[in-house]
Write a protein that holds these residues in place. Structure first.
Motif, PDB file in Angstrom:
ATOM      1  N   TYR A   1       0.906  -1.084  -0.005  1.00  0.00           N
ATOM      2  CA  TYR A   1      -0.005  -0.179   0.021  1.00  0.00           C
ATOM      3  C   TYR A   1       0.877   1.206  -0.078  1.00  0.00           C
ATOM      4  CZ  TYR A   1      -3.454  -3.334   1.506  1.00  0.00           C
ATOM      5  OH  TYR A   1      -4.266  -4.496   1.536  1.00  0.00           O
TER       6      TYR A   1
ATOM      7  N   LEU B   1       2.933  -1.178   4.161  1.00  0.00           N
ATOM      8  CA  LEU B   1       2.602   0.067   3.903  1.00  0.00           C
ATOM      9  C   LEU B   1       3.606   1.007   3.667  1.00  0.00           C
ATOM     10  CD1 LEU B   1       0.233   2.414   3.933  1.00  0.00           C
ATOM     11  CD2 LEU B   1       0.479   2.636   6.073  1.00  0.00           C
TER      12      LEU B   1
ATOM     13  N   LEU C   1      -4.147   6.995  -1.164  1.00  0.00           N
ATOM     14  CA  LEU C   1      -3.578   5.653  -0.932  1.00  0.00           C
ATOM     15  C   LEU C   1      -3.956   4.906  -2.028  1.00  0.00           C
ATOM     16  CD1 LEU C   1      -2.699   3.611   1.167  1.00  0.00           C
ATOM     17  CD2 LEU C   1      -5.124   3.135   1.821  1.00  0.00           C
ATOM     18  N   ARG C   2      -2.946   4.070  -2.700  1.00  0.00           N
ATOM     19  CA  ARG C   2      -2.915   3.024  -3.576  1.00  0.00           C
ATOM     20  C   ARG C   2      -2.662   1.697  -3.379  1.00  0.00           C
ATOM     21  NH1 ARG C   2      -0.809   6.811  -9.033  1.00  0.00           N
ATOM     22  NH2 ARG C   2      -2.166   8.600  -8.430  1.00  0.00           N
ATOM     23  N   ARG C   3      -3.262   0.601  -3.873  1.00  0.00           N
ATOM     24  CA  ARG C   3      -2.805  -0.837  -3.647  1.00  0.00           C
ATOM     25  C   ARG C   3      -2.083  -1.367  -4.733  1.00  0.00           C
ATOM     26  NH1 ARG C   3      -5.459  -6.130  -2.751  1.00  0.00           N
ATOM     27  NH2 ARG C   3      -7.300  -5.310  -3.879  1.00  0.00           N
TER      28      ARG C   3
ATOM     29  N   CYS D   1     -10.181   3.712   5.515  1.00  0.00           N
ATOM     30  CA  CYS D   1      -9.591   2.576   4.543  1.00  0.00           C
ATOM     31  C   CYS D   1      -8.478   1.658   5.662  1.00  0.00           C
ATOM     32  CB  CYS D   1      -8.317   3.125   3.639  1.00  0.00           C
ATOM     33  SG  CYS D   1      -9.184   4.200   2.401  1.00  0.00           S
TER      34      CYS D   1
END
Length: 248
Positions: free
Chosen positions: A12, A174, A216-218, A67
């Motif tokens: 993440y 993360l 936030l990106r995964r 999230c």
């Protein structure tokens, strides 16, 4: 996709929240200003290792509530740039994960601007006692100079940091870092390959698009053999590309 070594990581990536040098520059960027104009506005609002604004803190907390609160049980490691705005964002966005490491390679493009200069290691340890600062090899900031780092050098640091993540034993991580570093690494480094694994038709943003504050990106992240990599050597040898596939 031919994975050649190492396990697939789930990563993440979160850009830090709004800091004191961001508001005017980010507004101008959204309105289509040039890179030089963007940098000049940040210079005008510059300060040493600039902290989060109140809005930056609020949005970082909302990332947790919306999230990461539902994901923190699965996240095994939190990695941050050693600049205060990234560490603060991480602490607000995911407060309970115990294992926290600052990595020098994940700093913003360095030089010229004081907001890109980190505090001494002892200052950071006093301000953020939960964090492991072993990667900060010097007490003073030796990366920062009065001249701006090249985008290529910044991208190389970002790539080195991602290689470091690939060597970690944790599977779910993360990373909290910076917009410039992420943009140069994802768009310019020839050994970073961005893929789109999203299935949602609502998301039209390009996978290489610049991160917004507190966005936030995964991803999944794994090594893939390049066409020139016939001998299947270690990840530090030329020819390996690191593939980041963005997920919903």
């Amino acid at each position: 996709m031919a994975t050649t070594s190492g396990s697939k990581k789930q990563v993440y990536i979160l850009r830090h929240g709004q800091a004191t040098h961001n508001p005017r520059a980010e507004e101008a960027k959204a309105n289509g200003c040039s890179y030089d104009e963007f940098m000049e506005l940040m210079r005008q609002d510059d300060s040493l290792d600039s902290p989060l604004t109140d809005l930056g803190k609020t949005k970082a907390k909302s990332v947790y509530e919306q999230c990461l609160k539902h994901l923190e049980a699965n996240i095994q490691l939190v990695v941050s740039s050693p600049l205060s705005r990234a560490i603060e964002t991480a602490d607000f966005a995911i407060p309970s994960v115990q294992q926290r490491v600052c990595v020098e390679d994940f700093r913003e493009i360095s030089g010229w601007l004081l907001n890109a200069k980190r505090r001494t290691r002892s200052e950071l340890q006093q301000l953020f006692p939960r964090w492991n600062l072993d990667d900060l090899k010097t007490q003073e900031d030796t990366l920062w100079t009065p001249d701006l780092e090249t985008q290529a050098d910044c991208a190389q640091r970002g790539f080195q940091g991602l290689c470091w993540i690939m060597e970690r034993p944790e599977d779910s991580i993360l990373l909290v870092c910076h917009g410039g570093l992420l943009r140069f690494t994802m768009q310019q480094h020839n050994r970073v390959k961005m893929m789109d694994g999203r299935t949602s038709k609502q998301e039209e943003r390009d996978v290489q698009a610049r991160f917004g504050n507190c966005e936030l990106r995964r991803y999944t992240m794994e090594w893939e053999a390049d066409e020139t990599d016939h001998d299947n050597q270690s990840t530090e040898k030329a020819g390996r590309r690191l593939v980041l596939t963005e997920l919903d």
